[in-house]
Each structure stands twice: as structure tokens, then as C-alpha cells.
Design a protein around this motif. Sequence first.
Motif, PDB file in Angstrom:
ATOM      1  N   ARG A 104       0.867  -1.005   0.152  1.00 38.39           N
ATOM      2  CA  ARG A 104       0.034  -0.014  -0.061  1.00 38.39           C
ATOM      3  C   ARG A 104       0.812   1.335   0.018  1.00 38.39           C
ATOM      4  NH1 ARG A 104      -2.668  -3.059   3.922  1.00 38.39           N
ATOM      5  NH2 ARG A 104      -4.374  -4.331   3.294  1.00 38.39           N
ATOM      6  N   GLU A 105       1.745   1.263   0.703  1.00 42.88           N
ATOM      7  CA  GLU A 105       2.584   2.482   0.859  1.00 42.88           C
ATOM      8  C   GLU A 105       3.405   2.734  -0.527  1.00 42.88           C
ATOM      9  OE1 GLU A 105       4.676   5.662   2.321  1.00 42.88           O
ATOM     10  OE2 GLU A 105       3.007   4.330   3.318  1.00 42.88           O
ATOM     11  N   THR A 106       3.878   1.639  -1.147  1.00 44.07           N
ATOM     12  CA  THR A 106       4.563   1.659  -2.565  1.00 44.07           C
ATOM     13  C   THR A 106       3.560   2.368  -3.384  1.00 44.07           C
ATOM     14  OG1 THR A 106       5.922  -0.115  -1.977  1.00 44.07           O
ATOM     15  CG2 THR A 106       5.511   0.579  -4.297  1.00 44.07           C
ATOM     16  N   HIS A 107       2.413   1.935  -3.365  1.00 37.52           N
ATOM     17  CA  HIS A 107       1.600   2.649  -4.308  1.00 37.52           C
ATOM     18  C   HIS A 107       1.155   3.854  -3.889  1.00 37.52           C
ATOM     19  CE1 HIS A 107       0.355  -1.114  -6.729  1.00 37.52           C
ATOM     20  NE2 HIS A 107      -0.112  -1.638  -5.571  1.00 37.52           N
ATOM     21  N   ARG A 108       1.085   4.308  -2.859  1.00 40.03           N
ATOM     22  CA  ARG A 108       0.831   5.739  -2.353  1.00 40.03           C
ATOM     23  C   ARG A 108       2.004   6.592  -2.957  1.00 40.03           C
ATOM     24  NH1 ARG A 108      -1.595   3.507   2.595  1.00 40.03           N
ATOM     25  NH2 ARG A 108       0.470   3.335   3.475  1.00 40.03           N
ATOM     26  N   ARG A 109       3.247   6.255  -2.914  1.00 38.01           N
ATOM     27  CA  ARG A 109       4.455   6.808  -3.135  1.00 38.01           C
ATOM     28  C   ARG A 109       4.631   7.002  -4.630  1.00 38.01           C
ATOM     29  NH1 ARG A 109       9.083   6.849   0.725  1.00 38.01           N
ATOM     30  NH2 ARG A 109       7.973   6.486   2.735  1.00 38.01           N
ATOM     31  N   PRO A 110       5.215   8.209  -5.177  1.00 40.08           N
ATOM     32  CA  PRO A 110       5.798   7.996  -6.443  1.00 40.08           C
ATOM     33  C   PRO A 110       6.622   6.722  -6.959  1.00 40.08           C
ATOM     34  CG  PRO A 110       6.031  10.118  -5.332  1.00 40.08           C
ATOM     35  CD  PRO A 110       5.879   9.350  -4.448  1.00 40.08           C
ATOM     36  N   GLN A 111       6.211   6.181  -8.010  1.00 41.51           N
ATOM     37  CA  GLN A 111       6.754   5.078  -8.227  1.00 41.51           C
ATOM     38  C   GLN A 111       8.319   5.257  -8.806  1.00 41.51           C
ATOM     39  OE1 GLN A 111       5.255   1.880  -8.571  1.00 41.51           O
ATOM     40  NE2 GLN A 111       4.015   2.922  -7.187  1.00 41.51           N
ATOM     41  N   GLU A 112       9.366   4.429  -8.298  1.00 41.27           N
ATOM     42  CA  GLU A 112      10.752   4.150  -8.713  1.00 41.27           C
ATOM     43  C   GLU A 112      10.806   3.115  -9.738  1.00 41.27           C
ATOM     44  OE1 GLU A 112      13.534   4.299  -5.559  1.00 41.27           O
ATOM     45  OE2 GLU A 112      12.002   5.251  -4.354  1.00 41.27           O
ATOM     46  N   GLY A 113      11.338   3.059 -10.916  1.00 41.73           N
ATOM     47  CA  GLY A 113      11.544   1.916 -11.570  1.00 41.73           C
ATOM     48  C   GLY A 113      10.129   1.422 -12.157  1.00 41.73           C
ATOM     49  N   PRO A 114       9.662   0.395 -12.695  1.00 41.35           N
ATOM     50  CA  PRO A 114       8.731  -0.037 -13.309  1.00 41.35           C
ATOM     51  C   PRO A 114       7.459   0.032 -12.245  1.00 41.35           C
ATOM     52  CG  PRO A 114      10.199  -1.944 -12.860  1.00 41.35           C
ATOM     53  CD  PRO A 114      10.871  -0.721 -12.527  1.00 41.35           C
ATOM     54  N   PRO A 115       6.316   0.228 -12.756  1.00 43.39           N
ATOM     55  CA  PRO A 115       5.312   0.352 -11.806  1.00 43.39           C
ATOM     56  C   PRO A 115       4.957  -1.069 -10.985  1.00 43.39           C
ATOM     57  CG  PRO A 115       4.194   0.183 -13.965  1.00 43.39           C
ATOM     58  CD  PRO A 115       5.925   0.369 -14.080  1.00 43.39           C
TER      59      PRO A 115
END
Length: 134
Positions: A104-115
Motif C-alpha cells: 500500500r505504501e509503495t502504491h501511495r508514493r511516486p513510483q521508482e522503476g517499473p510500476p
Amino acid sequence: MTERKPPGVSFGSWVDRLISAAQSRGEFDDLPGAGKPLPPATGRDAATDWALRRAREGDLDTGSFLPPSLAIPREIQDLPAKLASVRTEKRVREIVEDLNERIRETHRRPQEGPPLRAKPLDVDEIVESWRVTR
């Protein structure tokens, strides 16, 4: 900061000149791994091979150099093996809920690398699968 490439000079000769100047200043002296052979190629990306080899040797933490969009799917893939050694249902739930929170935290933040394409896992489904394999 590096000087700008002069107009009319090819990149190759400009880079060669910069390297020669750095060598004469001794900037390449006493580098880690100096004099050691390069590891054999495996046919995969050389940078990836190097990073994974360093991580296996304990020199790097894999989570520190992989973006979450690559680290989390790998963690999901390895989850059954990780849960195989867990003894309590409570601990299984904690592990899966922690992973879900990081998803969830990764989805909330701007993506680094591929989605990141992974969605949070169904905790009850994983607990049931864990019970069956015990």
C-alpha cells in the motif's frame, strides 16, 4: 563537476582525455578490487550479476538497491517458503500484514522503476494455505 565537452571533439576522444588526466592525478590508484579478476559473465546483465553476487556475499542489502516495484513481487514469490518455517498463525498474519502495508505504501508514493502491479494479499487466504501445508 566535469567540464563540458568542447565543440568539434568526439565523445570518445574527450572521454579518453578525461580518463588519462584522472589517471595521471592518481584518482584510480588503490581502488577496491584493484588487481582482482572480473567475475565470469553469466549471459545476463553484468550489472545485475554484480549486484546479486555482492548481495549474496553480504556486502549489500538487496532491499537497498532494488526499487520496491521489483523487490515486493520477489518477496511475494518467496512468501510460501518464508512461511513454511513459521510456527504460529499470529506470526503468519503479522508477516502478511507487514507485506500488505509495504504494498500500500509503495502504491501511495511516486513510483521508482517499473510500476508495482501487485495488490495487497488476502491474509485469510494465505493463512488457510499455510494451515494446509503444515
